[in-house]
Design a protein around this motif. Sequence first.
Motif, PDB file in Angstrom:
ATOM      1  N   ILE A   1     -44.349 -38.089  50.619  1.00  0.00           N
ATOM      2  CA  ILE A   1     -43.173 -38.749  51.174  1.00  0.00           C
ATOM      3  C   ILE A   1     -42.009 -37.773  51.134  1.00  0.00           C
ATOM      4  CG2 ILE A   1     -41.484 -40.589  50.804  1.00  0.00           C
ATOM      5  CD1 ILE A   1     -43.785 -42.339  49.860  1.00  0.00           C
ATOM      6  N   TYR A   2     -41.287 -37.744  52.248  1.00  0.00           N
ATOM      7  CA  TYR A   2     -40.143 -36.842  52.382  1.00  0.00           C
ATOM      8  C   TYR A   2     -38.858 -37.620  52.569  1.00  0.00           C
ATOM      9  CZ  TYR A   2     -43.015 -32.680  52.834  1.00  0.00           C
ATOM     10  OH  TYR A   2     -43.872 -31.647  52.583  1.00  0.00           O
ATOM     11  N   GLU A   3     -37.775 -37.001  52.102  1.00  0.00           N
ATOM     12  CA  GLU A   3     -36.430 -37.439  52.446  1.00  0.00           C
ATOM     13  C   GLU A   3     -35.854 -36.277  53.238  1.00  0.00           C
ATOM     14  OE1 GLU A   3     -32.367 -39.246  50.551  1.00  0.00           O
ATOM     15  OE2 GLU A   3     -33.681 -38.109  49.244  1.00  0.00           O
ATOM     16  N   GLY A   4     -35.750 -36.455  54.548  1.00  0.00           N
ATOM     17  CA  GLY A   4     -35.380 -35.334  55.406  1.00  0.00           C
ATOM     18  C   GLY A   4     -36.481 -34.288  55.370  1.00  0.00           C
ATOM     19  N   HIS A   5     -36.125 -33.057  54.981  1.00  0.00           N
ATOM     20  CA  HIS A   5     -37.108 -31.976  54.897  1.00  0.00           C
ATOM     21  C   HIS A   5     -37.544 -31.701  53.461  1.00  0.00           C
ATOM     22  CE1 HIS A   5     -36.703 -31.038  59.116  1.00  0.00           C
ATOM     23  NE2 HIS A   5     -35.389 -31.036  58.982  1.00  0.00           N
ATOM     24  N   THR A   6     -37.140 -32.556  52.538  1.00  0.00           N
ATOM     25  CA  THR A   6     -37.431 -32.342  51.124  1.00  0.00           C
ATOM     26  C   THR A   6     -38.506 -33.306  50.650  1.00  0.00           C
ATOM     27  OG1 THR A   6     -35.132 -31.684  50.749  1.00  0.00           O
ATOM     28  CG2 THR A   6     -36.420 -32.273  48.809  1.00  0.00           C
ATOM     29  N   ALA A   7     -39.563 -32.747  50.058  1.00  0.00           N
ATOM     30  CA  ALA A   7     -40.616 -33.591  49.481  1.00  0.00           C
ATOM     31  C   ALA A   7     -40.037 -34.337  48.290  1.00  0.00           C
ATOM     32  CB  ALA A   7     -41.800 -32.739  49.051  1.00  0.00           C
ATOM     33  N   LEU A   8     -40.215 -35.655  48.291  1.00  0.00           N
ATOM     34  CA  LEU A   8     -39.646 -36.498  47.233  1.00  0.00           C
ATOM     35  C   LEU A   8     -40.729 -37.087  46.329  1.00  0.00           C
ATOM     36  CD1 LEU A   8     -37.111 -38.099  46.131  1.00  0.00           C
ATOM     37  CD2 LEU A   8     -37.864 -39.932  47.644  1.00  0.00           C
ATOM     38  N   ALA A   9     -41.878 -37.432  46.921  1.00  0.00           N
ATOM     39  CA  ALA A   9     -42.899 -38.157  46.160  1.00  0.00           C
ATOM     40  C   ALA A   9     -44.265 -37.981  46.797  1.00  0.00           C
ATOM     41  CB  ALA A   9     -42.548 -39.645  46.106  1.00  0.00           C
ATOM     42  N   ALA A  10     -45.267 -38.373  46.046  1.00  0.00           N
ATOM     43  CA  ALA A  10     -46.631 -38.529  46.554  1.00  0.00           C
ATOM     44  C   ALA A  10     -47.091 -39.892  46.058  1.00  0.00           C
ATOM     45  CB  ALA A  10     -47.552 -37.435  46.038  1.00  0.00           C
ATOM     46  N   TYR A  11     -47.956 -40.548  46.835  1.00  0.00           N
ATOM     47  CA  TYR A  11     -48.431 -41.852  46.404  1.00  0.00           C
ATOM     48  C   TYR A  11     -49.923 -41.988  46.613  1.00  0.00           C
ATOM     49  CZ  TYR A  11     -48.746 -43.480  51.273  1.00  0.00           C
ATOM     50  OH  TYR A  11     -49.086 -43.629  52.595  1.00  0.00           O
ATOM     51  N   PHE A  12     -50.490 -42.886  45.836  1.00  0.00           N
ATOM     52  CA  PHE A  12     -51.881 -43.302  45.940  1.00  0.00           C
ATOM     53  C   PHE A  12     -51.850 -44.821  45.994  1.00  0.00           C
ATOM     54  CE2 PHE A  12     -51.818 -39.283  43.765  1.00  0.00           C
ATOM     55  CZ  PHE A  12     -52.864 -38.583  44.330  1.00  0.00           C
ATOM     56  N   ALA A  13     -52.423 -45.411  47.026  1.00  0.00           N
ATOM     57  CA  ALA A  13     -52.459 -46.863  47.170  1.00  0.00           C
ATOM     58  C   ALA A  13     -53.914 -47.295  47.302  1.00  0.00           C
ATOM     59  CB  ALA A  13     -51.652 -47.312  48.380  1.00  0.00           C
TER      60      ALA A  13
ATOM     61  N   VAL B   1     -59.394 -61.837  46.616  1.00  0.00           N
ATOM     62  CA  VAL B   1     -57.935 -61.676  46.584  1.00  0.00           C
ATOM     63  C   VAL B   1     -57.591 -60.272  47.062  1.00  0.00           C
ATOM     64  CG1 VAL B   1     -55.904 -61.601  45.097  1.00  0.00           C
ATOM     65  CG2 VAL B   1     -57.692 -63.307  44.690  1.00  0.00           C
ATOM     66  N   HIS B   2     -56.744 -60.196  48.085  1.00  0.00           N
ATOM     67  CA  HIS B   2     -56.293 -58.899  48.583  1.00  0.00           C
ATOM     68  C   HIS B   2     -55.114 -58.438  47.739  1.00  0.00           C
ATOM     69  CE1 HIS B   2     -58.388 -58.723  52.596  1.00  0.00           C
ATOM     70  NE2 HIS B   2     -58.755 -59.874  52.096  1.00  0.00           N
ATOM     71  N   GLU B   3     -55.286 -57.306  47.084  1.00  0.00           N
ATOM     72  CA  GLU B   3     -54.201 -56.733  46.304  1.00  0.00           C
ATOM     73  C   GLU B   3     -54.221 -55.224  46.443  1.00  0.00           C
ATOM     74  OE1 GLU B   3     -54.703 -57.952  42.231  1.00  0.00           O
ATOM     75  OE2 GLU B   3     -56.638 -56.985  42.056  1.00  0.00           O
ATOM     76  N   VAL B   4     -53.060 -54.620  46.286  1.00  0.00           N
ATOM     77  CA  VAL B   4     -52.917 -53.170  46.373  1.00  0.00           C
ATOM     78  C   VAL B   4     -52.257 -52.690  45.086  1.00  0.00           C
ATOM     79  CG1 VAL B   4     -51.871 -51.244  47.622  1.00  0.00           C
ATOM     80  CG2 VAL B   4     -52.663 -53.252  48.874  1.00  0.00           C
ATOM     81  N   TRP B   5     -52.815 -51.652  44.518  1.00  0.00           N
ATOM     82  CA  TRP B   5     -52.233 -51.018  43.336  1.00  0.00           C
ATOM     83  C   TRP B   5     -51.691 -49.670  43.798  1.00  0.00           C
ATOM     84  CZ3 TRP B   5     -52.353 -53.188  38.324  1.00  0.00           C
ATOM     85  CH2 TRP B   5     -52.993 -54.431  38.253  1.00  0.00           C
ATOM     86  N   ILE B   6     -50.409 -49.450  43.591  1.00  0.00           N
ATOM     87  CA  ILE B   6     -49.733 -48.242  44.067  1.00  0.00           C
ATOM     88  C   ILE B   6     -49.233 -47.437  42.878  1.00  0.00           C
ATOM     89  CG2 ILE B   6     -47.762 -47.332  45.360  1.00  0.00           C
ATOM     90  CD1 ILE B   6     -47.884 -49.914  47.067  1.00  0.00           C
ATOM     91  N   ASP B   7     -49.564 -46.142  42.878  1.00  0.00           N
ATOM     92  CA  ASP B   7     -48.969 -45.188  41.953  1.00  0.00           C
ATOM     93  C   ASP B   7     -48.135 -44.232  42.792  1.00  0.00           C
ATOM     94  OD1 ASP B   7     -50.045 -45.960  39.415  1.00  0.00           O
ATOM     95  OD2 ASP B   7     -51.969 -45.092  40.017  1.00  0.00           O
ATOM     96  N   ALA B   8     -46.881 -44.042  42.409  1.00  0.00           N
ATOM     97  CA  ALA B   8     -46.008 -43.094  43.106  1.00  0.00           C
ATOM     98  C   ALA B   8     -45.501 -42.079  42.101  1.00  0.00           C
ATOM     99  CB  ALA B   8     -44.842 -43.818  43.770  1.00  0.00           C
TER     100      ALA B   8
END
Length: 153
Positions: free
Chosen positions: A31-43, A51-58
Amino acid sequence: MNLTIDESSRQVREFVCQCCNTPADRTWANIYEGHTALAAYFASCYHHNGVHEVWIDAILGSWGHDRFDDHITFGCRVGPVVGSPTPAATLVNGGEVAGDSPIFGRKLSREEGLSHPRLSEFWQVVDLILEQDDLVRRHVYGPVAQDGAQPAE
């Protein structure tokens, strides 16, 4: 913040859930904010007992180098909750099922996350994932019609 998912880094893999032996899907990207990398995520999208559920690590931190000393990992579960007609996001321990890779940095417990100064950034990342990651959005909210409306039930 003007956040975007870097679609060129996005990947999707199917795997088998270790707790219930059902197929699940995992997506991840930067994930970027403008041209700067801010985060990575795993969903990870699960079908636990129907039951539909999503576990997110950022993972928030500095990117583009091999040092991860400023990385922190938040986690949340998105899915049905008691008393709500719509899915909700609940803060959980970050990176709980992730390996010990240094990329995760400090994995925050739920309690640490609730008082962390970057918590609002994490929720912005979660909002972006729920809105922009097609796999996650379909898993949580179901298919969306071409005009963006939810299909009639």
